[in-house]
Write an enzyme that holds these catalytic residues in place. Structure first.
Site, short mmCIF file in Angstrom:
data_model
loop_
_atom_site.label_atom_id
_atom_site.label_comp_id
_atom_site.label_asym_id
_atom_site.label_seq_id
_atom_site.Cartn_x
_atom_site.Cartn_y
_atom_site.Cartn_z
N CYS A 12 17.84 15.11 0.52
CA CYS A 12 18.99 15.26 -0.39
C CYS A 12 18.63 15.87 -1.74
O CYS A 12 19.29 16.81 -2.20
CB CYS A 12 19.63 13.91 -0.68
SG CYS A 12 19.40 12.65 0.57
N GLU A 61 44.46 17.98 -7.58
CA GLU A 61 45.86 17.53 -7.67
C GLU A 61 46.63 17.86 -6.39
O GLU A 61 47.65 17.21 -6.09
CB GLU A 61 46.56 18.12 -8.90
CG GLU A 61 46.82 19.61 -8.84
CD GLU A 61 47.50 20.16 -10.11
OE1 GLU A 61 48.45 19.53 -10.58
OE2 GLU A 61 47.04 21.20 -10.62
N CYS A 101 14.80 11.47 1.62
CA CYS A 101 15.81 11.87 0.64
C CYS A 101 15.17 12.45 -0.62
O CYS A 101 15.54 13.53 -1.09
CB CYS A 101 16.68 10.66 0.30
SG CYS A 101 17.87 10.98 -1.01
N LYS A 135 16.98 19.44 -1.83
CA LYS A 135 18.01 20.34 -1.27
C LYS A 135 19.10 20.61 -2.31
O LYS A 135 19.50 21.74 -2.53
CB LYS A 135 18.62 19.69 -0.03
CG LYS A 135 19.81 20.45 0.50
CD LYS A 135 20.65 19.60 1.41
CE LYS A 135 21.50 18.60 0.65
NZ LYS A 135 22.18 17.67 1.55
N GLU A 194 23.78 24.01 5.35
CA GLU A 194 23.40 24.00 3.93
C GLU A 194 22.29 25.01 3.65
O GLU A 194 22.34 25.75 2.66
CB GLU A 194 22.95 22.59 3.53
CG GLU A 194 24.12 21.62 3.50
CD GLU A 194 23.72 20.19 3.19
OE1 GLU A 194 24.58 19.44 2.72
OE2 GLU A 194 22.56 19.80 3.42
N TYR A 232 24.81 19.78 9.56
CA TYR A 232 24.99 20.05 8.13
C TYR A 232 23.74 20.62 7.47
O TYR A 232 23.84 21.43 6.54
CB TYR A 232 25.52 18.80 7.39
CG TYR A 232 24.50 17.72 7.09
CD1 TYR A 232 23.84 17.68 5.87
CD2 TYR A 232 24.22 16.72 8.01
CE1 TYR A 232 22.92 16.69 5.59
CE2 TYR A 232 23.30 15.73 7.74
CZ TYR A 232 22.65 15.72 6.53
OH TYR A 232 21.74 14.73 6.24
N HIS A 235 46.33 18.20 -14.00
CA HIS A 235 46.64 19.62 -13.93
C HIS A 235 45.88 20.39 -15.00
O HIS A 235 45.75 19.90 -16.11
CB HIS A 235 48.15 19.79 -14.14
CG HIS A 235 48.60 21.21 -13.96
ND1 HIS A 235 48.66 21.80 -12.72
CD2 HIS A 235 49.01 22.13 -14.86
CE1 HIS A 235 49.09 23.04 -12.88
NE2 HIS A 235 49.31 23.27 -14.16
C1 LIG Z 1 17.06 18.28 4.71
C2 LIG Z 1 17.80 16.97 4.60
C3 LIG Z 1 18.86 16.86 3.73
C4 LIG Z 1 19.54 15.66 3.63
N1 LIG Z 1 20.60 15.58 2.75
C5 LIG Z 1 21.26 14.42 2.62
C6 LIG Z 1 22.32 14.30 1.68
O1 LIG Z 1 22.67 15.26 0.99
N2 LIG Z 1 22.95 13.10 1.55
C7 LIG Z 1 22.58 12.03 2.31
O2 LIG Z 1 23.18 10.96 2.13
N3 LIG Z 1 21.58 12.10 3.22
C8 LIG Z 1 20.92 13.28 3.37
N4 LIG Z 1 19.88 13.36 4.28
C9 LIG Z 1 19.58 12.18 5.12
C10 LIG Z 1 18.73 11.16 4.36
O3 LIG Z 1 17.60 11.80 3.80
C11 LIG Z 1 18.32 10.05 5.30
O4 LIG Z 1 19.47 9.52 5.93
C12 LIG Z 1 17.62 8.93 4.56
O5 LIG Z 1 16.49 9.40 3.88
C13 LIG Z 1 17.22 7.82 5.54
O6 LIG Z 1 16.52 6.82 4.86
P1 LIG Z 1 15.51 5.87 5.65
O7 LIG Z 1 15.15 4.77 4.72
O8 LIG Z 1 16.08 5.52 6.97
O9 LIG Z 1 14.24 6.77 5.98
P2 LIG Z 1 13.37 7.74 5.05
O10 LIG Z 1 13.97 7.98 3.73
O11 LIG Z 1 13.07 8.92 5.89
O12 LIG Z 1 12.05 6.91 4.84
C14 LIG Z 1 11.16 6.61 5.86
C15 LIG Z 1 9.78 6.47 5.25
O13 LIG Z 1 8.94 5.80 6.17
C16 LIG Z 1 7.64 6.35 6.07
N5 LIG Z 1 6.94 6.00 7.32
C17 LIG Z 1 7.30 6.33 8.58
N6 LIG Z 1 6.47 5.75 9.47
C18 LIG Z 1 5.59 5.02 8.76
C19 LIG Z 1 4.49 4.17 9.10
N7 LIG Z 1 4.17 3.94 10.38
N8 LIG Z 1 3.79 3.58 8.12
C20 LIG Z 1 4.10 3.79 6.80
N9 LIG Z 1 5.16 4.56 6.43
C21 LIG Z 1 5.88 5.16 7.38
C22 LIG Z 1 7.91 7.84 5.93
O14 LIG Z 1 6.81 8.53 5.39
C23 LIG Z 1 9.10 7.81 4.97
O15 LIG Z 1 8.69 7.87 3.62
C24 LIG Z 1 19.16 14.54 4.41
C25 LIG Z 1 18.09 14.65 5.30
C26 LIG Z 1 17.40 15.86 5.40
C27 LIG Z 1 16.26 15.96 6.35
#
Ligand SMILES: Cc1cc2nc3c(=O)[nH]c(=O)nc-3n(C[C@H](O)[C@H](O)[C@H](O)COP(=O)(O)OP(=O)(O)OC[C@H]3O[C@@H](n4cnc5c(N)ncnc54)[C@H](O)[C@@H]3O)c2cc1C
Length: 458
Positions: free
Chosen positions: A48, A440, A43, A51, A181, A177, A435
């Site tokens: 997010c 609305e 994110c 973007k 976007e 999406y 309004h």
């Molecule tokens: C281009 C794009 C736009 C998006 N826009 C939106 C939006 O507008 N609104 C919205 O709500 N959601 C949006 N999302 C979705 C949102 O980013 C994800 O749903 C959210 O980040 C998921 O969170 P998470 O904690 O599951 O994983 P993440 O935030 O992906 O975190 C996972 C972390 O784990 C780390 N990791 C992975 N494996 C290991 C390991 N073995 N050891 C150590 N670290 C590790 C990674 O490096 C990463 O930092 C978007 C996604 C993308 C790709």
């Protein structure tokens, strides 16, 4: 001596992992979190936030054009990709620091490195082995690019945020999406954009009127949107790329952006060794409390492929921390999650689509209006807004609220609260509108559409 080195070891400092870790620590648990890239996860770094900053940038072109109708004269203007990306990078670096501070302030130990499970309670990271009573998998998801000739020439959303040069001509492949976007962002910044999607209409899962109206609006702006077509091969042609499509067309572009889906990030992190079961798409299977098939291992966020959005990952992370260390078993609530597509114009949506509502509830009333926003009465811009409500005939509750138009995400957030409280159409009607706003319309639509069996019979 404590039986384990930590009470909780979180793998992944993204949206879900950070929230769970700091809440667990605030309940008194001894917590560490491993991160192999940058704090904040998808994110903050490649999702997010960057973007949305690019979405803001992409709106200025039309804003400048619209100003003239309101009496403003704007001098020569140009857009510089490098400035936008440098400013974006500075803000993201600031946010990385904020995440580090939050974790440290709560006493969470940050371990830099890629973590891997050795068994149900042991993790190997940065050359050490540590044990934990509970392990939280919060490793997120990764872009997926289908195999095919030249697929390695395509970039993904991870790359677009760091491209040294703005592509003049782009092919966006995909209908989710993220694809929509980026088609809007790049078009707004002046690139020539072709977006292709292999099925009949993009944004599967969204209300059909929303999908149709957004496609119309994007085409009116000049995005070359093509459905029922896919890429078969990509080849390098000098500085450019030649993408061959299933209909035989060859498109010459500067970049191909594959926004062709994401897969749970579950490979190579020792899940087999720890006995963690995965579903058919490779997501961690969890119960209602986000517990995996191994009782000491929990999972939240995209890695579980439930609803892949930042606020949902945060909510799931908070629920796990409360369950394990807050003394209150807490299930995450996945009902009525609103969402937005930051397309141009925006989409905002909450609840059931019309098709889902008809399938689940049988008889529903549908209220729909499409109009030119007040702002464009002067600018003459050919852009319309769509508002739509789906109402259960059984109890009058509003079960779906959908919008395509400026600030749809901002507007639908408030309506999502009303719907979470079970608001009925009568209560919407009893609410006075503000309004003149577009919003609305959502409290002033009085006449339902004729039911589908009667539509078109007049
Ligand atoms: C281009 C794009 C736009 C998006 N826009 C939106 C939006 O507008 N609104 C919205 O709500 N959601 C949006 N999302 C979705 C949102 O980013 C994800 O749903 C959210 O980040 C998921 O969170 P998470 O904690 O599951 O994983 P993440 O935030 O992906 O975190 C996972 C972390 O784990 C780390 N990791 C992975 N494996 C290991 C390991 N073995 N050891 C150590 N670290 C590790 C990674 O490096 C990463 O930092 C978007 C996604 C993308 C790709």
């Amino acid at each position: 001596m404590a039986e384990f080195d930590y009470d909780l070891f979180t793998i992944g400092a993204g949206s879900g992992g950070v929230r769970a870790s700091r809440m667990a620590a605030s309940f008194g648990a001894r917590v560490a979190v491993a991160e192999d890239k940058r704090l904040g996860g998808t994110c903050v770094n490649v999702g997010c936030i960057p973007k949305k900053l690019m979405v803001y940038a992409s709106h200025y072109g039309t804003d400048f054009a619209d100003m003239a109708a309101y009496g403003w004269t704007v001098g020569p203007r140009s857009f510089d990709w490098a400035t936008l990306l440098a400013n974006k990078d500075r803000e993201i670096a600031r946010l990385n620091g904020v995440y580090g501070d939050i974790l440290q302030r709560h006493g969470v130990e940050i371990v830099e490195g890629r973590a891997r499970l050795l068994d149900a309670n042991t993790v190997e990271v940065a050359g050490r082995r540590v044990t934990a009573r509970y392990v939280l998998l919060a490793t997120g998801s990764l872009p997926f690019v289908p195999e095919g000739p030249g697929c390695e020439l395509a970039i993904t959303s991870n790359d677009i945020f760091f491209l040294p040069k703005q592509p003049e001509r782009v092919l966006v492949v995909g209908g989710g999406y993220i694809a929509v976007e980026f088609a809007g962002i790049l078009h707004g910044l002046g690139s020539h954009v072709t977006q292709i999607y292999r099925s009949e209409l993009f944004l599967r899962g969204f209300d059909d009127d929303v999908r149709t109206v957004l496609a119309e609006e994007m085409r009116k702006q000049g995005i070359d949107l093509r459905f029922n077509v896919n890429v078969t091969a990509i080849e390098r042609r000098g500085e450019a790329l030649a993408a061959t499509l299933t209909d035989g067309t060859v498109l010459e572009v500067d970049q191909v952006l594959a926004a062709t889906g994401r897969v749970p990030n579950t490979r190579g992190i020792g899940l087999e060794e720890a006995g963690v079961k995965l579903d058919a798409v490779g997501a961690v299977l969890v119960d209602d409390f986000s517990c995996s098939s191994t009782p000491s291992i929990y999972a939240v966020g995209d890695v579980t492929d439930r609803i892949n959005l930042t606020p949902v990952a945060i909510h799931e992370g908070a629920a796990v921390a409360t369950t394990l260390f807050g003394g209150k078993p807490t299930k995450p609530d996945h009902a009525g999650v609103p969402s937005a597509v930051f397309s141009h114009p925006n989409v905002g949506t909450v609840g059931l689509t019309e098709a889902e509502a008809r399938r689940v509830l049988g008889k529903v009333d549908v209220y729909r209006t499409r109009f030119r926003p007040l702002k464009h009465t002067l600018t003459g811009r050919d852009e319309t807004t769509l508002m739509k409500l789906v109402v259960s005939c059984a109890d009058g509750r509003v079960v779906g609220c959908h919008m395509v138009g400026p600030d749809a995400g901002e507007i639908i957030q408030g309506f999502a609260v009303a719907m979470k409280c079970g608001a009925t159409k009568a209560q919407f009607d009893a609410t006075i509108g503000i309004h003149p706003t577009a919003a609305e319309e959502l409290v002033t639509m009085r006449d339902p559409l004729p039911p589908p069996e009667l539509a078109g019979s007049e």
